[in-house]
Scaffold this active site. Structure first.
Site, mmCIF file in Angstrom:
data_model
loop_
_atom_site.group_PDB
_atom_site.id
_atom_site.type_symbol
_atom_site.label_atom_id
_atom_site.label_comp_id
_atom_site.label_asym_id
_atom_site.label_seq_id
_atom_site.Cartn_x
_atom_site.Cartn_y
_atom_site.Cartn_z
ATOM 1 N N ASP A 125 35.094 40.791 44.902
ATOM 2 C CA ASP A 125 34.204 39.752 45.337
ATOM 3 C C ASP A 125 35.099 38.699 46.109
ATOM 4 O O ASP A 125 36.385 38.667 45.892
ATOM 5 C CB ASP A 125 33.529 39.029 44.200
ATOM 6 C CG ASP A 125 32.733 37.678 44.643
ATOM 7 O OD1 ASP A 125 31.747 37.962 45.428
ATOM 8 O OD2 ASP A 125 33.007 36.886 44.026
ATOM 9 N N ASP A 166 34.162 34.603 47.064
ATOM 10 C CA ASP A 166 33.898 33.390 46.635
ATOM 11 C C ASP A 166 33.992 33.240 45.133
ATOM 12 O O ASP A 166 33.296 34.091 44.406
ATOM 13 C CB ASP A 166 32.638 32.823 47.172
ATOM 14 C CG ASP A 166 32.379 32.769 48.439
ATOM 15 O OD1 ASP A 166 33.537 32.867 49.150
ATOM 16 O OD2 ASP A 166 31.618 31.945 49.302
ATOM 17 N N ASP A 206 33.182 37.543 39.798
ATOM 18 C CA ASP A 206 32.677 36.585 38.750
ATOM 19 C C ASP A 206 31.359 36.063 38.494
ATOM 20 O O ASP A 206 31.112 35.347 37.579
ATOM 21 C CB ASP A 206 33.526 35.114 39.288
ATOM 22 C CG ASP A 206 32.734 34.772 40.593
ATOM 23 O OD1 ASP A 206 32.675 35.053 41.500
ATOM 24 O OD2 ASP A 206 32.407 33.247 40.510
#
Length: 280
Positions: free
Chosen positions: A12, A14, A219
């Site tokens: 991922d 961001d 996240d």
């Protein structure tokens, strides 16, 4: 000593490889160089658009690896990852696969459902550049790229959580996939990050022997399908404070957030020289 197995690192962006607040990735730069030198593939799997990622791929020196954008709605392959029967590449040399619905088709379906339910929803792609920049912290020019959707529609919900849960059920009953990132709720067709990751792992097996090992880092709730689709995973401490539940026996949860958490997760699973812990 036997050579360490190749590794596919699905990540991922961001809140993971990129800082949630200022998009900085410098803490991860040494590991990116180390993985590239070893011949491993770092593969961005992001909610960002292809237009946004084009700039980042150059900055991160990831032009030669595949990518996934819009939470699995678009898969891009550089020349070395193509097979003879693939669609022809575009002017940028990339071969694209779009397994879900187009952004325009999704917008039409969403507008119909919003009107029918009188839902307090705004489509991120329909905001002004100034509004999008204010919400994301991006410069206006970068916000333009963020609104250039191809296979998904991020939503802004202006009601309460109970109302969202009811509307979310309506969307899912209409055959749409709903997921949540660090900032927005995302609506797509029958796609997600996990399906895209499995597709790329199969493509790698078609091209290389022996098969590579797989590791993923993320996240947010939208990263869960990806984290559950690989052999080993890292759940990075989220600045978003959203609950994230991952059903993955080989899961490491970091103490740090953003790119520092990204590094912490890699260092948990990999030794300093880049070999997998327990698999030297």
């Amino acid at each position: 000593m036997a050579k360490a197995p190749r590794l596919l690192v699905f990540t991922d962006l961001d809140g993971s490889l990129l800082d949630h607040h200022d998009y900085d990735w410098s803490p991860a730069a040494p590991w990116l160089r180390r993985l590239a030198k070893r011949g491993d593939a770092v593969i961005p799997v992001t909610s960002k658009t292809r237009a946004e990622l084009a700039v980042l791929r150059r900055q991160l020196d990831l032009q030669h690896t595949p990518f996934v954008t819009e939470n699995g709605a678009v898969i891009g392959l550089p020349p070395a990852w193509r097979l003879p029967d693939d669609p022809p590449p575009g002017d940028d040399g990339l071969t694209l696969f779009t397994p879900g619905e187009s952004a325009d088709a999704l917008a039409r379906r969403l507008h119909a459902l919003i009107a029918e339910r009188l839902a307090p929803v705004r489509l991120f792609s329909e905001l002004s550049d100034a509004e999008a920049a204010a919400l994301t912290g991006l410069a206006p020019a970068d916000a333009t790229l963020a609104r250039r959707r191809e296979g998904s529609q991020p939503l802004l919900w202006d009601g309460d959580e109970d109302g969202w849960q009811r509307f979310c059920k309506v969307l899912e009953e209409d055959g749409l996939t709903v997921t949540r990132g660090g900032r927005f709720r995302h609506v797509m067709g029958r796609v997600d990050k996990g399906r895209a990751v499995r597709w790329l792992a199969r493509r790698d097996q078609d091209l290389h022997r022996p098969p590579a090992r797989t590791l993923a880092l993320g996240d947010g709730p939208n990263d869960v399908p990806m984290l559950e689709a690989v052999e080993r995973a890292v759940l990075i401490h989220g600045a978003h404070r959203l609950p994230v539940t991952v059903r993955q026996p080989a899961l490491y949860r970091t103490r740090q957030a953003g790119p520092r958490g990204w590094v912490e997760g890699l260092e948990h699973w990999l030794s300093e020289d880049g070999k997998e812990n327990g698999h030297e």
